[in-house]
Design a protein around this motif. Structure first.
Motif, PDB file in Angstrom:
ATOM      1  N   GLU A  43      53.398  37.093  34.599  1.00 49.91           N
ATOM      2  CA  GLU A  43      53.590  35.657  34.420  1.00 49.91           C
ATOM      3  C   GLU A  43      52.942  35.249  33.106  1.00 49.91           C
ATOM      4  O   GLU A  43      51.793  35.598  32.840  1.00 49.91           O
ATOM      5  N   ASN A  44      53.687  34.526  32.289  1.00 49.22           N
ATOM      6  CA  ASN A  44      53.125  34.036  31.026  1.00 49.22           C
ATOM      7  C   ASN A  44      52.187  32.883  31.329  1.00 49.22           C
ATOM      8  O   ASN A  44      52.597  31.852  31.838  1.00 49.22           O
ATOM      9  N   ASP A  45      50.932  33.081  31.070  1.00 52.91           N
ATOM     10  CA  ASP A  45      49.901  32.084  31.333  1.00 52.91           C
ATOM     11  C   ASP A  45      48.898  32.174  30.194  1.00 52.91           C
ATOM     12  O   ASP A  45      47.910  32.884  30.286  1.00 52.91           O
ATOM     13  N   VAL A  46      49.183  31.494  29.113  1.00 54.06           N
ATOM     14  CA  VAL A  46      48.358  31.589  27.910  1.00 54.06           C
ATOM     15  C   VAL A  46      47.222  30.574  28.000  1.00 54.06           C
ATOM     16  O   VAL A  46      47.454  29.371  27.973  1.00 54.06           O
ATOM     17  N   GLN A  47      45.998  31.107  28.152  1.00 47.63           N
ATOM     18  CA  GLN A  47      44.806  30.267  28.239  1.00 47.63           C
ATOM     19  C   GLN A  47      43.662  30.974  27.538  1.00 47.63           C
ATOM     20  O   GLN A  47      43.661  32.202  27.431  1.00 47.63           O
ATOM     21  N   PRO A  48      42.660  30.220  27.103  1.00 43.09           N
ATOM     22  CA  PRO A  48      41.487  30.871  26.512  1.00 43.09           C
ATOM     23  C   PRO A  48      40.608  31.486  27.596  1.00 43.09           C
ATOM     24  O   PRO A  48      40.518  30.974  28.707  1.00 43.09           O
ATOM     25  N   LEU A  49      39.976  32.592  27.268  1.00 43.58           N
ATOM     26  CA  LEU A  49      39.053  33.281  28.164  1.00 43.58           C
ATOM     27  C   LEU A  49      37.776  33.525  27.370  1.00 43.58           C
ATOM     28  O   LEU A  49      37.802  34.176  26.329  1.00 43.58           O
ATOM     29  N   THR A  50      36.659  32.990  27.850  1.00 45.82           N
ATOM     30  CA  THR A  50      35.401  33.086  27.119  1.00 45.82           C
ATOM     31  C   THR A  50      34.456  34.048  27.813  1.00 45.82           C
ATOM     32  O   THR A  50      34.222  33.935  29.015  1.00 45.82           O
ATOM     33  N   GLY A  51      33.916  34.999  27.046  1.00 45.80           N
ATOM     34  CA  GLY A  51      32.970  35.976  27.571  1.00 45.80           C
ATOM     35  C   GLY A  51      31.551  35.452  27.522  1.00 45.80           C
ATOM     36  O   GLY A  51      31.276  34.371  26.989  1.00 45.80           O
ATOM     37  N   PHE A  52      30.619  36.231  28.076  1.00 44.38           N
ATOM     38  CA  PHE A  52      29.219  35.799  28.108  1.00 44.38           C
ATOM     39  C   PHE A  52      28.610  35.699  26.718  1.00 44.38           C
ATOM     40  O   PHE A  52      27.634  35.004  26.510  1.00 44.38           O
ATOM     41  N   ASP A  53      29.214  36.389  25.745  1.00 47.84           N
ATOM     42  CA  ASP A  53      28.697  36.335  24.378  1.00 47.84           C
ATOM     43  C   ASP A  53      29.249  35.153  23.595  1.00 47.84           C
ATOM     44  O   ASP A  53      28.924  34.970  22.425  1.00 47.84           O
ATOM     45  N   GLY A  54      30.086  34.342  24.242  1.00 47.38           N
ATOM     46  CA  GLY A  54      30.659  33.178  23.592  1.00 47.38           C
ATOM     47  C   GLY A  54      31.955  33.454  22.862  1.00 47.38           C
ATOM     48  O   GLY A  54      32.600  32.540  22.367  1.00 47.38           O
TER      49      GLY A  54
END
Length: 115
Positions: A38-49
């Motif tokens: 499924e195309n679901d383009v969103q930002p994903l932020t890691g613990f390092d920012g």
């Protein structure tokens, strides 16, 4: 660990993560048709920012200790040392116990009875 019809190695169990991540290159090596995702383009932020844009999501069967559960993975197009990152809800759903000392997971074979 068997994911789909492939054996996958280099798996990180991240007890602080809220999503299961699989990398686009891994799906290509597994010969999984990305058109099924499924195309679901969103930002994903890691613990390092650091923020990456997810490509989409895909549900795949995961086999551990004789049990199978379909797990929803976030697809990321970025290369890192690991092939898959699994989150804390995955540990709970698969009834596994993570051991930092042994650097592995153990699948529980029994159900606890609550009184």
């Amino acid at each position: 660990m068997e994911i789909g019809e492939s054996m996958v190695t280099k798996i990180l169990i991240d007890t602080g993560s809220s999503v299961n991540v699989i990398f686009k290159d891994v799906l290509i090596q597994m010969e999984i048709d990305l058109r099924t995702s499924e195309n679901d383009v969103q930002p994903l932020t890691g613990f390092d920012g650091d923020t990456v844009i997810m490509v989409g999501t895909i549900m795949l069967p995961v086999y551990v200790g004789g049990t199978m559960h379909c797990i929803n993975f976030t697809i990321v197009d970025k290369s890192i040392v690991y092939n898959v990152i699994l989150d804390m809800p995955w540990l709970h759903k698969m009834k596994t116990v993570a051991s930092t000392y042994h650097q592995c997971c153990t699948v529980t074979k029994y159900e606890m009875v609550q009184k």
